[in-house]
Design an enzyme around this catalytic site. Structure first.
Site, PDB file in Angstrom:
ATOM      1  N   CYS A  73       0.792  -0.970  -0.187  1.00 54.28           N
ATOM      2  CA  CYS A  73      -0.021   0.027   0.183  1.00 54.28           C
ATOM      3  C   CYS A  73       0.843   1.324   0.051  1.00 54.28           C
ATOM      4  CB  CYS A  73      -0.943  -0.093   1.089  1.00 54.28           C
ATOM      5  SG  CYS A  73      -2.338   1.100   0.870  1.00 54.28           S
ATOM      6  N   HIS A 161      -3.559  -5.372   0.889  1.00 54.41           N
ATOM      7  CA  HIS A 161      -3.068  -5.784   2.036  1.00 54.41           C
ATOM      8  C   HIS A 161      -2.942  -7.219   2.272  1.00 54.41           C
ATOM      9  CE1 HIS A 161      -2.325  -2.034   4.152  1.00 54.41           C
ATOM     10  NE2 HIS A 161      -3.283  -1.544   3.487  1.00 54.41           N
ATOM     11  N   GLU A 163      -1.715  -9.149   4.315  1.00 56.12           N
ATOM     12  CA  GLU A 163      -1.628  -9.531   5.595  1.00 56.12           C
ATOM     13  C   GLU A 163      -3.108  -9.853   6.297  1.00 56.12           C
ATOM     14  OE1 GLU A 163      -1.464  -5.067   6.027  1.00 56.12           O
ATOM     15  OE2 GLU A 163      -0.846  -6.640   4.539  1.00 56.12           O
TER      16      GLU A 163
END
Length: 182
Positions: A73, A161, A163
């Site tokens: 990002c 993202h 994660e």
């Protein structure tokens, strides 16, 4: 054991990036972005997301190292901006579930996700022009550059993202990055 540090750009998911790397079986630490790269010993670097391009500390200095770098990002945006690309405000702010089309199934970071994957991403800001030497490796209906790679320099970025739990196959992105660092 492979060691990868996460450079914290004050993102709300930075701790999850560290956990995702530990889950892959690497030694990892989260370091403040005011930490100069010469004080860090690592086989790879993740530049975390974050809220503000004005608060990136020494993050851009990590791009000059000799280890692979993954920008997530804001991390990808600062990579693009620092290396001669361009960023701009996106049409869609806030987080959303997005279908991403993988444009290069040979790309070492995101190619294994081809032909498409579902991700959780914010598009308040985004890369609109990749730097020289980079290839756009993914796009979506809301963002023209969802991922970019310069394998020759070991520099990779994703707008989304990997994660967070809402991203399908996000752990695979971290596994692919770890393989680049070994």
């Amino acid at each position: 054991m492979t060691r990868i540090v996460v450079v914290d750009n004050h993102g709300q998911f930075t701790h999850l990036e560290g956990r995702a790397l530990r889950d892959v079986g690497v030694d990892t630490d989260i370091v403040d972005n005011e930490t100069p790269p010469e004080e860090v010993d690592a086989d790879g670097v993740v530049l975390s997301g974050g809220p503000d391009m004005d608060r990136i500390g020494h993050s851009a200095d990590y791009l000059d190292g000799d280890v692979p770098v993954l920008g997530i990002c804001l991390g990808m945006q600062l990579m693009a901006k620092s290396l001669g690309g361009a960023t701009a405000s996106g049409d869609y702010g806030g987080y959303a579930d997005v279908t991403v089309d993988i444009l290069d199934d040979e790309d070492p970071l995101v190619g294994s996700l081809a032909p498409e994957t579902r991700v959780w991403a914010s598009h308040a800001d985004e890369v609109v022009e990749v730097p020289e030497g980079f290839t756009r490796t993914a796009k979506s209906d809301v963002c023209g550059v969802e991922a970019m790679s310069d394998p020759d320099r070991g520099l990779f970025g994703v707008q989304w993202h990997p994660e967070v739990a809402h991203t399908e196959r996000g752990q695979e992105v971290f596994e692919n990055f770890v393989a680049l660092c070994e």
